[in-house]
Write a protein that holds these residues in place. Structure first.
Motif, mmCIF file in Angstrom:
data_model
loop_
_atom_site.group_PDB
_atom_site.id
_atom_site.type_symbol
_atom_site.label_atom_id
_atom_site.label_comp_id
_atom_site.label_asym_id
_atom_site.label_seq_id
_atom_site.Cartn_x
_atom_site.Cartn_y
_atom_site.Cartn_z
ATOM 1 N N ALA A 168 55.293 -37.535 29.013
ATOM 2 C CA ALA A 168 54.974 -37.610 27.589
ATOM 3 C C ALA A 168 53.477 -37.446 27.352
ATOM 4 N N VAL A 169 52.660 -38.022 28.229
ATOM 5 C CA VAL A 169 51.202 -37.887 28.108
ATOM 6 C C VAL A 169 50.804 -36.414 28.158
ATOM 7 N N ILE A 170 51.356 -35.684 29.117
ATOM 8 C CA ILE A 170 51.016 -34.265 29.280
ATOM 9 C C ILE A 170 51.665 -33.411 28.194
ATOM 10 N N GLY A 171 52.959 -33.644 27.970
ATOM 11 C CA GLY A 171 53.700 -32.832 27.009
ATOM 12 C C GLY A 171 53.147 -32.923 25.598
ATOM 13 N N SER A 172 52.638 -34.105 25.213
ATOM 14 C CA SER A 172 52.109 -34.266 23.861
ATOM 15 C C SER A 172 50.848 -33.431 23.657
ATOM 16 N N ILE A 173 50.032 -33.287 24.700
ATOM 17 C CA ILE A 173 48.823 -32.456 24.585
ATOM 18 C C ILE A 173 49.193 -30.977 24.532
ATOM 19 N N VAL A 174 50.102 -30.559 25.403
ATOM 20 C CA VAL A 174 50.517 -29.153 25.415
ATOM 21 C C VAL A 174 51.130 -28.771 24.072
ATOM 22 N N GLY A 175 52.043 -29.608 23.575
ATOM 23 C CA GLY A 175 52.675 -29.332 22.287
ATOM 24 C C GLY A 175 51.670 -29.321 21.146
ATOM 25 N N SER A 176 50.734 -30.275 21.181
ATOM 26 C CA SER A 176 49.728 -30.356 20.125
ATOM 27 C C SER A 176 48.795 -29.158 20.161
ATOM 28 N N TRP A 177 48.469 -28.696 21.348
ATOM 29 C CA TRP A 177 47.606 -27.518 21.495
ATOM 30 C C TRP A 177 48.239 -26.313 20.784
ATOM 31 N N ILE A 178 49.526 -26.072 21.069
ATOM 32 C CA ILE A 178 50.215 -24.907 20.505
ATOM 33 C C ILE A 178 50.409 -25.053 18.998
ATOM 34 N N ILE A 179 50.929 -26.211 18.573
ATOM 35 C CA ILE A 179 51.197 -26.420 17.148
ATOM 36 C C ILE A 179 49.900 -26.429 16.350
ATOM 37 N N GLY A 180 48.878 -27.104 16.888
ATOM 38 C CA GLY A 180 47.590 -27.160 16.201
ATOM 39 C C GLY A 180 46.954 -25.796 16.058
ATOM 40 N N LEU A 181 47.128 -24.947 17.068
ATOM 41 C CA LEU A 181 46.560 -23.600 17.009
ATOM 42 C C LEU A 181 47.221 -22.781 15.910
ATOM 43 N N ALA A 182 48.551 -22.864 15.833
ATOM 44 C CA ALA A 182 49.278 -22.127 14.792
ATOM 45 C C ALA A 182 48.858 -22.596 13.402
ATOM 46 N N TYR A 183 48.746 -23.906 13.236
ATOM 47 C CA TYR A 183 48.364 -24.468 11.940
ATOM 48 C C TYR A 183 46.932 -24.068 11.571
ATOM 49 N N MET A 184 46.023 -24.144 12.544
ATOM 50 C CA MET A 184 44.626 -23.804 12.278
ATOM 51 C C MET A 184 44.461 -22.338 11.902
ATOM 52 N N LEU A 185 45.156 -21.459 12.599
ATOM 53 C CA LEU A 185 45.067 -20.029 12.278
ATOM 54 C C LEU A 185 45.556 -19.762 10.860
ATOM 55 N N ALA A 186 46.641 -20.436 10.473
ATOM 56 C CA ALA A 186 47.148 -20.260 9.104
ATOM 57 C C ALA A 186 46.115 -20.729 8.085
ATOM 58 N N LEU A 187 45.456 -21.858 8.365
ATOM 59 C CA LEU A 187 44.422 -22.358 7.460
ATOM 60 C C LEU A 187 43.256 -21.383 7.360
ATOM 61 N N LEU A 188 42.807 -20.878 8.508
ATOM 62 C CA LEU A 188 41.643 -19.993 8.525
ATOM 63 C C LEU A 188 41.934 -18.651 7.852
ATOM 64 N N PHE A 189 43.120 -18.127 8.060
ATOM 65 C CA PHE A 189 43.461 -16.862 7.400
ATOM 66 C C PHE A 189 43.630 -17.040 5.887
ATOM 67 N N SER A 190 43.850 -18.303 5.447
ATOM 68 C CA SER A 190 44.150 -18.544 4.029
ATOM 69 C C SER A 190 42.996 -19.137 3.248
ATOM 70 N N VAL A 191 41.888 -19.477 3.901
ATOM 71 C CA VAL A 191 40.733 -20.033 3.179
ATOM 72 C C VAL A 191 40.263 -19.029 2.127
ATOM 73 N N GLN A 192 40.191 -19.490 0.887
ATOM 74 C CA GLN A 192 39.746 -18.609 -0.193
ATOM 75 C C GLN A 192 38.232 -18.698 -0.418
ATOM 76 N N SER A 193 37.694 -19.902 -0.243
ATOM 77 C CA SER A 193 36.255 -20.096 -0.455
ATOM 78 C C SER A 193 35.780 -21.334 0.306
ATOM 79 N N VAL A 194 34.912 -21.140 1.276
ATOM 80 C CA VAL A 194 34.363 -22.266 2.036
ATOM 81 C C VAL A 194 33.502 -23.133 1.126
#
Length: 512
Positions: A269-295
């Motif tokens: 669980a210690v390892i799996g939570s980091i791996v899962g968070s890495w992948i999910i967080g990356l997808a979420y961050m990319l969506a945010l960055l592609f959608s920023v209208q004005s910093v």
């Protein structure tokens, strides 16, 4: 001491207990909790404590203003890699010592000749977990305030936000008082909520954002609202967003005595939570960055949570309410598990005479929950939340120390493994083999660097309003714990205390 556990207790019930209880007996502890948590539940605890949607949302502006998209994207991947190495180091120790107490107990077993290290690690980590839960519950209140602002246009006062935080703290205590099953169900649900919520948020942003940013913007644009002239330093400051978002994987160790096959499931669980968070967080961050209208719009926002402005600009009022609700519920579940960790740590410390009022903190209610530790966490959370009424800066100073204190706690067992490689005498089913020392050495270097980075000024010129007060608050916590050791701890704490000497261990219902 644990090294003097009576072997006849283990042999007497060797045929009627499961492997996890047998290992617990070998470590000197009588099984007290029902083992009701599956892999999904234990993984959910760590995954919930990390709170990838919540950390990435609440701290997104910190990275956006310190390095911009370049720092956020590359910082996320670099920090995720190093946090995975830290998780591997922790998982190896957790597999050998699958007991409640986590980091504290690991230090106690790895370096038994220096009990002050375990004592200070336990206290600092317990304070960090309580502060983390407090911070999480106030963040829930800020999300609710943002929902109110977006939905009705009404701005809540600090008193109203604090009152909401009090209610969230109390609700967290109620859920934790219901016990292992409730936390296990909530943690399992959180996995699916995070996966489904991430999918909904990503699709909503990418479909509804009127303007999509270019790949050049997402991967190379550097933003600097800090005042510092060094671009490299500014990007490094942006790394803190990733580290803050990824802390918490070790929480699986806090519920090891409530997990089936803890010596295997907890490290996974210690390892799996980091791996899962890495992948999910990356997808979420990319969506945010592609959608920023004005910093600059986000930087100047009046919303309680700055990311609300990003959603409002990208998807409009109604969908912003939906998106913020998804993140708000995830944030609440993350805060609940912080109090789960703190209450279990109070229990473990009290069991070993490292915490006063031993009988009270070891008492379990009808739902097998250490309720005194739960409600102490709630009480402290409510008291600290009041600081928000008087000064946002003072409150942030108190809570920013939580992230540093967690990383300082990470450092202790890893440092022992680096400088005393033979300290792990008995390995669990999960171990790193010949790669153990090098992984621990890299983890130690990264954790040390991050601790230093966390206390450096984040803005220039430094003023009373923008100073990073984490160095003051962490220094105060550390000094207080050390004073506590000299005034109380050294007279009462000698190391882990065996509880198996005169009592038969509980037979697990799974083995009947």
């Amino acid at each position: 001491m644990l090294d003097h556990v009576q072997s006849n207790n283990i042999e007497e019930v060797s045929d009627t207990i499961n492997d996890s209880d047998r290992r617990l007996l070998e470590l000197g502890y009588k099984p007290e909790f029902k083992r009701e948590m599956s892999l999904l539940a234990v993984l959910g605890i760590s995954f919930c404590a990390i709170g990838i949607l919540t950390g990435s949302s609440a701290a997104f502006q910190a990275g956006l203003f310190s390095g911009g998209p370049l720092g956020l994207f590359w910082g996320w991947n670099i920090c995720s890699l190093f946090m995975l190495l830290i998780a591997l180091s922790q998982a190896e120790i957790c597999s050998a010592f699958p007991t409640m107490g986590g980091l504290y107990f690991w230090v106690a077993k790895l370096k038994p000749d220096l009990p002050v290290l375990a004592y200070c690690t336990g206290w600092i980590y317990a304070i960090a977990m309580t502060l983390t839960g407090t911070s999480g519950n106030l963040t829930v209140a800020l999300f609710i305030a943002s929902l109110t602002e977006v939905g009705s246009g009404r701005t809540l006062t600090r008193v109203e936000i604090t009152a909401i935080a009090w209610g969230i703290n109390i609700l967290s205590g109620v859920i934790n008082s219901i016990g292992t099953k409730a936390i296990g169900w909530m943690s399992s649900f959180n996995i699916w909520w995070t996966l489904g919520g991430t999918f909904v948020l990503v699709v909503t942003l990418l479909v509804k954002a009127p303007v999509k940013n270019s790949a050049d913007f997402v991967f190379t644009d550097l933003e600097n609202f800090t005042g510092w002239s060094s671009k490299g330093f500014v990007v490094l400051l942006g790394f803190l967003q990733a580290v803050y978002s990824l802390e918490g994987s070790e929480t699986a160790g806090q519920v090891a005595e409530e997990a089936i096959r803890a010596e295997f499931l907890a490290p996974m669980a210690v390892i799996g939570s980091i791996v899962g968070s890495w992948i999910i967080g990356l997808a979420y961050m990319l969506a945010l960055l592609f959608s920023v209208q004005s910093v600059s719009s986000i930087q100047a926002t009046a919303f309680a949570i700055p990311i609300a402005q990003l959603y409002f600009d990208a998807v409009g009022k109604h969908l912003t309410l939906m998106c913020l609700s998804v993140v708000c519920l995830a944030q609440f579940m993350a805060a609940v598990t912080a109090f789960t960790a703190s209450s279990r740590l109070y229990y473990a410390l009290a069991r070993d005479n490292a915490f006063p009022a031993k009988k009270a903190f070891m008492a379990l209610n009808r739902y097998q929950a250490p309720y005194v530790g739960v409600w102490l966490s709630v009480f402290v959370g409510c008291v600290i939340s009041c600081a928000y009424i008087g000064s946002v800066i003072a409150f942030q100073a108190i809570l920013s120390s939580a992230a540093v204190a967690v990383m300082l706690s990470y450092l202790q067992p890893i440092a022992i493994r680096v400088f005393w490689p033979s300290s792990l005498e008995v390995r669990g089913p999960f171990h790193l083999g010949k790669w153990s020392w090098i992984i621990n050495a890299i983890s130690f270097g990264f954790a040390s660097f991050i601790c230093l980075l966390f206390i450096l000024p984040t803005a220039f010129p430094v003023t009373a309003q923008n100073m990073n007060y984490a160095v003051v608050s962490v220094g105060g916590i550390t000094a207080g714990v050390i004073v506590n050791w000299f005034l109380w701890g050294r007279f009462h704490y000698r190391g882990p205390v065996a509880t198996t000497s005169n009592e038969k261990p509980r037979i697990s219902p799974l083995d009947r």
